[in-house]
Design a protein around this motif. Sequence first.
Motif, PDB file in Angstrom:
ATOM      1  N   GLN A 127       0.840  -1.198   0.000  1.00  0.00           N
ATOM      2  CA  GLN A 127       0.000   0.000   0.000  1.00  0.00           C
ATOM      3  C   GLN A 127       0.877   1.251   0.000  1.00  0.00           C
ATOM      4  OE1 GLN A 127      -2.756   0.026   3.279  1.00  0.00           O
ATOM      5  NE2 GLN A 127      -4.307  -1.069   2.130  1.00  0.00           N
ATOM      6  N   LEU A 162      -3.459   4.871  -2.622  1.00  0.00           N
ATOM      7  CA  LEU A 162      -4.516   5.684  -2.041  1.00  0.00           C
ATOM      8  C   LEU A 162      -4.056   7.138  -2.099  1.00  0.00           C
ATOM      9  CD1 LEU A 162      -5.071   3.387   1.062  1.00  0.00           C
ATOM     10  CD2 LEU A 162      -6.559   3.527  -0.933  1.00  0.00           C
ATOM     11  N   ASP A 189      -8.000  14.611   6.843  1.00  0.00           N
ATOM     12  CA  ASP A 189      -8.270  13.666   5.756  1.00  0.00           C
ATOM     13  C   ASP A 189      -7.287  12.497   5.802  1.00  0.00           C
ATOM     14  OD1 ASP A 189      -9.417  12.961   2.991  1.00  0.00           O
ATOM     15  OD2 ASP A 189      -7.283  13.213   2.541  1.00  0.00           O
ATOM     16  N   GLU A 191      -5.633  11.393   8.456  1.00  0.00           N
ATOM     17  CA  GLU A 191      -5.984  10.580   9.641  1.00  0.00           C
ATOM     18  C   GLU A 191      -7.158   9.651   9.326  1.00  0.00           C
ATOM     19  OE1 GLU A 191      -4.616  10.292  12.619  1.00  0.00           O
ATOM     20  OE2 GLU A 191      -3.895  12.228  13.377  1.00  0.00           O
ATOM     21  N   ASP A 192      -8.166  10.198   8.656  1.00  0.00           N
ATOM     22  CA  ASP A 192      -9.333   9.396   8.313  1.00  0.00           C
ATOM     23  C   ASP A 192      -8.958   8.273   7.360  1.00  0.00           C
ATOM     24  OD1 ASP A 192     -12.388   9.108   8.294  1.00  0.00           O
ATOM     25  OD2 ASP A 192     -11.950   9.337   6.151  1.00  0.00           O
ATOM     26  N   LEU A 193      -8.125   8.605   6.373  1.00  0.00           N
ATOM     27  CA  LEU A 193      -7.702   7.597   5.400  1.00  0.00           C
ATOM     28  C   LEU A 193      -6.939   6.469   6.080  1.00  0.00           C
ATOM     29  CD1 LEU A 193      -7.452   6.805   2.385  1.00  0.00           C
ATOM     30  CD2 LEU A 193      -5.369   8.164   2.298  1.00  0.00           C
ATOM     31  N   GLY A 195      -7.250   5.472   9.013  1.00  0.00           N
ATOM     32  CA  GLY A 195      -8.185   4.679   9.802  1.00  0.00           C
ATOM     33  C   GLY A 195      -8.917   3.626   8.999  1.00  0.00           C
ATOM     34  N   HIS A 196      -8.827   3.727   7.676  1.00  0.00           N
ATOM     35  CA  HIS A 196      -9.518   2.774   6.799  1.00  0.00           C
ATOM     36  C   HIS A 196      -8.553   1.900   6.005  1.00  0.00           C
ATOM     37  CE1 HIS A 196     -13.511   4.511   7.478  1.00  0.00           C
ATOM     38  NE2 HIS A 196     -12.918   5.699   7.438  1.00  0.00           N
ATOM     39  N   THR A 197      -7.257   1.969   6.341  1.00  0.00           N
ATOM     40  CA  THR A 197      -6.267   1.164   5.624  1.00  0.00           C
ATOM     41  C   THR A 197      -5.572   0.236   6.603  1.00  0.00           C
ATOM     42  OG1 THR A 197      -4.569   2.862   5.941  1.00  0.00           O
ATOM     43  CG2 THR A 197      -5.844   2.964   3.915  1.00  0.00           C
ATOM     44  N   ARG A 198      -4.930  -0.790   6.059  1.00  0.00           N
ATOM     45  CA  ARG A 198      -4.370  -1.821   6.919  1.00  0.00           C
ATOM     46  C   ARG A 198      -2.941  -1.496   7.366  1.00  0.00           C
ATOM     47  NH1 ARG A 198      -6.215  -6.683   8.152  1.00  0.00           N
ATOM     48  NH2 ARG A 198      -7.889  -6.491   6.629  1.00  0.00           N
ATOM     49  N   HIS A 232       1.900   6.052  12.869  1.00  0.00           N
ATOM     50  CA  HIS A 232       1.451   4.819  12.211  1.00  0.00           C
ATOM     51  C   HIS A 232       2.617   4.011  11.627  1.00  0.00           C
ATOM     52  CE1 HIS A 232      -2.979   5.626  12.215  1.00  0.00           C
ATOM     53  NE2 HIS A 232      -2.564   6.887  12.304  1.00  0.00           N
TER      54      HIS A 232
END
Length: 427
Positions: A127, A162, A189, A191-193, A195-198, A232
Motif C-alpha cells: 500500500q 490511495l 483527511d 488521519e481518516d484515510l 483509519g480505513h487502511t491496513r 502509524h
Amino acid sequence: MTGLYDRHLAVSPEWLALYYRHPLELTHGEGRHVWDADGNRYLDFFGGILTTMTAHALPEVTKAVAEQAGRIIHSSTLYLNRPMVEMAERVATLSGIPDARVFFTTSGTEANDTALLLATAYRRSNQILAMRNSYHGRSFSTVSITGNQAWSPTSLSPLQTLYVHGGVRSRGPYAELSDEAFIQACVADLEDLLGHTRNPAALIAEPVQGVGGFTSPPDGLFAAFREVLDRHGVLWISDEVQTGWGRTGDHFWGWQAHAEHGPPDILTFAKGIGNGMSVGGVVARAEVMNCLDANSISTFGGSPVTMAASLANLSYLLEHDLQGNARRVGGLLIERLRGVTAASPAVREVRGRGLMIGIELVKPGTDEADPEAAAAVLEAARAGGLLIGKGGGHNTSVLRIAPPLTLTVAEAEEGAAILGEALRAAG
C-alpha cells in the motif's frame, strides 16, 4: 526539419509527445541559450525539463566528462568506482538524512521505483499513499502511483495506491480555507484515510508538483503529515527530482520547507544534478536502504562519466551560490511575470518559488482550464525566441518556467517581456 519529423513518426510510439506544431531539433547550446537546426537562437526557460540545471555547455562539466571518458567510460557497480563513492559522500552529507546510504540510478523514474521497492520491502506492505495531481515517472510502478490522469495510462498496478489531499493549494474542496485551516483539513483527511487502511508502506510526495503545474501546499503541510505518519509507522518519501539542488531558492531541498520533524526517510533525486547526463538516485538511512535480502547491482547507475559530470556540476552550483541566484533572480522573474500578466483575463494565477514558476491559464471569465491557450502561448513564445514548458492537472493549462540556475537579471527581464508579448499574441 519535415524530413526528420516524418522519420521520427515512422519509428517512434504515437504516445511520445513532441512540443510545437513544427517540432524543433536543437543542435547546440551555450549558457541559457540554445539553437535549432535552422540557426534560430532561443532563450531557454525549460532546460530540457529542468535538467540543464546550471548552464548549457558548462565548461567545468564538459571538461570533467571529456577527461573521465578518456580514462574509462564504464565499469558497472561490480567494481569500486571512485567518482561514485565521492559523489555518494557529498550527497549523503547534503541530504540531511542521518547514517545515509546512496544508490545511483539512471533516471528519476528509476529512483522512485527503487524507493518504492525499499519502502514496500521494509514495511512488508504494497500500500502506497500518494498525492492527487502528482507525477513520479513512467515505469509500471511509478505510473500506478501518479495522481495526474494525463500521465498515468493504466489502472493495472503492483501496488495499492490511495490518494491524499494537499498538493494543490488553489483548487479542490479546501481551496477557500486559510493556510492553517487547509493544513488542518488535509491532516484530518490523512488521519481518516489511515483509519480505513491496513498497513501503508509510505507516503510519496513532491514538495512542489512538477508535471502537475508547479503547485505546492502551504509550508509545513508535510511536517504535519509526518507527525501522523510517524504514529502509524509509515515512511515518508520526498520526490526531489524537480525541486532538489536549490531550485526553489529558499531551500536546498523542497522538504526543508516542511522541516519541523526533520528529513524524510527516503529522498529521491535526478534531472538537474547531471546537467544533462543521465543521473538519478535514492538516499535513505542505512536501516531502510539495507532492508533488501537479495543481491542487486546497477549496470549503468553511477557510471564513472555521469558521476564525474555530477561532481563538477555540484561543485559549480555550491561555489557560485546558485541557490541564492535562484532566490534573487527567481523573485524578480515572478514579480515581472505577475506584472506582464496582470491585465490578462486568461491568467488565473502566477505561482512558484525560486526558478520554478507556473502560470495557470483559464478561459476568460471562468475557472475552466484552457489547454488550447497554453499551446498557443507556447507557440507564440517560441516565435519570440523563448522556450517554455507546460503541464498541470487540468489538461496541461499551466505554462512551466524553469530556466538554468545561472539565469541573469537581464535574461529574466527579456524572458518576461517575450512571455508578455506571447500572451497578448495568443489571446
